[in-house]
Design a protein around this motif. Structure first.
Motif, mmCIF file in Angstrom:
data_model
loop_
_atom_site.group_PDB
_atom_site.id
_atom_site.type_symbol
_atom_site.label_atom_id
_atom_site.label_comp_id
_atom_site.label_asym_id
_atom_site.label_seq_id
_atom_site.Cartn_x
_atom_site.Cartn_y
_atom_site.Cartn_z
ATOM 1 N N HIS A 53 -7.358 -18.620 -19.546
ATOM 2 C CA HIS A 53 -6.683 -18.235 -18.309
ATOM 3 C C HIS A 53 -5.279 -17.736 -18.604
ATOM 4 N N ALA A 54 -4.782 -16.900 -17.710
ATOM 5 C CA ALA A 54 -3.412 -16.404 -17.809
ATOM 6 C C ALA A 54 -2.866 -16.199 -16.401
ATOM 7 N N VAL A 55 -1.563 -16.353 -16.272
ATOM 8 C CA VAL A 55 -0.884 -16.116 -15.000
ATOM 9 C C VAL A 55 -0.037 -14.859 -15.157
ATOM 10 N N CYS A 56 -0.164 -13.954 -14.203
ATOM 11 C CA CYS A 56 0.658 -12.745 -14.203
ATOM 12 C C CYS A 56 1.366 -12.618 -12.861
ATOM 13 N N ALA A 57 2.532 -12.000 -12.898
ATOM 14 C CA ALA A 57 3.322 -11.767 -11.691
ATOM 15 C C ALA A 57 3.555 -10.271 -11.533
ATOM 16 N N PHE A 74 3.552 -11.030 -6.157
ATOM 17 C CA PHE A 74 2.186 -11.548 -6.148
ATOM 18 C C PHE A 74 1.935 -12.217 -7.495
ATOM 19 N N TYR A 75 1.475 -13.470 -7.445
ATOM 20 C CA TYR A 75 1.111 -14.217 -8.644
ATOM 21 C C TYR A 75 -0.408 -14.328 -8.684
ATOM 22 N N GLY A 76 -0.993 -14.028 -9.828
ATOM 23 C CA GLY A 76 -2.439 -14.128 -9.971
ATOM 24 C C GLY A 76 -2.819 -14.951 -11.180
ATOM 25 N N ILE A 77 -3.846 -15.764 -11.018
ATOM 26 C CA ILE A 77 -4.434 -16.479 -12.147
ATOM 27 C C ILE A 77 -5.717 -15.736 -12.500
ATOM 28 N N PHE A 78 -5.781 -15.271 -13.722
ATOM 29 C CA PHE A 78 -6.911 -14.490 -14.208
ATOM 30 C C PHE A 78 -7.615 -15.256 -15.320
ATOM 31 N N ILE A 129 -7.086 2.426 0.045
ATOM 32 C CA ILE A 129 -6.959 2.815 -1.358
ATOM 33 C C ILE A 129 -7.234 1.575 -2.186
ATOM 34 N N GLU A 130 -7.878 1.744 -3.323
ATOM 35 C CA GLU A 130 -8.081 0.616 -4.228
ATOM 36 C C GLU A 130 -7.797 1.054 -5.656
ATOM 37 N N ILE A 131 -7.211 0.136 -6.422
ATOM 38 C CA ILE A 131 -6.924 0.399 -7.830
ATOM 39 C C ILE A 131 -7.247 -0.861 -8.638
ATOM 40 N N PRO A 132 -7.630 -0.695 -9.895
ATOM 41 C CA PRO A 132 -7.895 -1.861 -10.747
ATOM 42 C C PRO A 132 -6.604 -2.626 -11.046
ATOM 43 N N ILE A 133 -6.740 -3.928 -11.258
ATOM 44 C CA ILE A 133 -5.601 -4.759 -11.648
ATOM 45 C C ILE A 133 -6.085 -5.753 -12.696
ATOM 46 N N THR A 134 -5.323 -5.887 -13.773
ATOM 47 C CA THR A 134 -5.648 -6.838 -14.836
ATOM 48 C C THR A 134 -4.387 -7.602 -15.216
ATOM 49 N N CYS A 135 -4.583 -8.626 -16.012
ATOM 50 C CA CYS A 135 -3.472 -9.431 -16.530
ATOM 51 C C CYS A 135 -3.496 -9.270 -18.043
ATOM 52 N N GLY A 136 -2.682 -8.369 -18.553
ATOM 53 C CA GLY A 136 -2.704 -8.082 -19.982
ATOM 54 C C GLY A 136 -3.977 -7.350 -20.369
ATOM 55 N N ASN A 137 -4.309 -7.393 -21.645
ATOM 56 C CA ASN A 137 -5.488 -6.673 -22.132
ATOM 57 C C ASN A 137 -6.777 -7.471 -22.045
ATOM 58 N N ASN A 138 -6.691 -8.793 -21.926
ATOM 59 C CA ASN A 138 -7.896 -9.612 -22.036
ATOM 60 C C ASN A 138 -8.304 -10.359 -20.778
ATOM 61 N N TYR A 139 -7.477 -10.375 -19.757
ATOM 62 C CA TYR A 139 -7.760 -11.185 -18.571
ATOM 63 C C TYR A 139 -8.017 -10.258 -17.383
ATOM 64 N N HIS A 140 -9.299 -10.066 -17.082
ATOM 65 C CA HIS A 140 -9.705 -9.052 -16.108
ATOM 66 C C HIS A 140 -10.217 -9.615 -14.791
ATOM 67 N N TYR A 141 -10.425 -10.920 -14.695
ATOM 68 C CA TYR A 141 -11.101 -11.484 -13.528
ATOM 69 C C TYR A 141 -10.182 -12.442 -12.783
ATOM 70 N N LEU A 142 -9.780 -12.046 -11.587
ATOM 71 C CA LEU A 142 -8.894 -12.869 -10.768
ATOM 72 C C LEU A 142 -9.631 -14.113 -10.291
ATOM 73 N N LYS A 158 -1.442 -15.812 -5.070
ATOM 74 C CA LYS A 158 -0.482 -16.242 -4.054
ATOM 75 C C LYS A 158 0.620 -15.200 -3.973
ATOM 76 N N PHE A 159 0.951 -14.778 -2.744
ATOM 77 C CA PHE A 159 2.055 -13.853 -2.541
ATOM 78 C C PHE A 159 3.257 -14.628 -2.037
ATOM 79 N N SER A 160 4.382 -14.506 -2.722
ATOM 80 C CA SER A 160 5.626 -15.149 -2.308
ATOM 81 C C SER A 160 6.416 -14.169 -1.452
ATOM 82 N N LYS A 161 6.521 -14.460 -0.159
ATOM 83 C CA LYS A 161 7.291 -13.597 0.739
ATOM 84 C C LYS A 161 8.780 -13.659 0.417
ATOM 85 N N GLU A 162 9.242 -14.799 -0.069
ATOM 86 C CA GLU A 162 10.662 -14.952 -0.405
ATOM 87 C C GLU A 162 11.050 -14.070 -1.589
#
Length: 162
Positions: A118-122, A101-105, A76-89, A93-97
């Motif tokens: 750039h923006a960071v989303c969790a 999932f943290y992404g820099i977009f 399965i695949e779904i789109p993921i964005t960071c807010g309204n303006n940051y679309h490109y990962l 990094k995934f924190s198992k603890e």
């Protein structure tokens, strides 16, 4: 073992990517595992039918590592964005603890543009799993949307199981 299942699945994905590379842009950015589910974050074409001028988007995809059937059955695949303006990962990094999932977009596909921001989303693994669940529910229960994976086989409408 879990390790060999992941290696086999990763190899299968690479085969798909090699087969499609001439017609479909697909770049794997990051991957992680949680509870026997493999997750990959990609940048790929948003529309398979326009190969000359295409728009890119970031997607998160997943499949089950423990099924005895083809991974495509659970893919399965779904789109993921960071807010309204940051679309490109850019990276992730995934924190198992923390099960996050943290992404820099960034806001453009051009890395050296003077307008690049750039923006960071969790994203909690709970919210990721819920997004996939809702996507499956809309397709299987409600019959809304498309099956997806049109770059592998012809795309079809979702069919309700009601």
């Amino acid at each position: 073992s879990r390790q060999s299942a992941l290696q086999q699945s990763t190899y299968t994905l690479r085969l798909l990517n090699i087969r499609l590379i001439k017609d479909f842009f697909l770049s794997y950015i990051y991957g992680f595992e949680h509870r026997n589910i493999s997750y990959f974050l990609t940048i790929q074409q948003s529309d398979i039918h326009h190969t000359r001028t295409y728009k890119l988007q970031t997607k998160i995809l997943r499949f089950c590592q423990t099924l005895k059937q083809s991974i495509i059955k659970s893919y399965i695949e779904i789109p993921i964005t960071c807010g309204n303006n940051y679309h490109y990962l850019v990276t992730g990094k995934f924190s198992k603890e923390k099960n996050i999932f943290y992404g820099i977009f960034r806001n453009t596909t051009l890395a050296n543009s003077s307008h690049t921001g750039h923006a960071v989303c969790a994203y909690s693994i709970h919210s990721i799993r819920e997004a996939f669940f809702q996507t499956i529910k809309r397709c299987i229960v409600d019959g809304k949307g498309y099956r997806g994976l049109g770059f592998i086989s012809p795309d079809t409408h979702c069919v309700s199981n009601k």
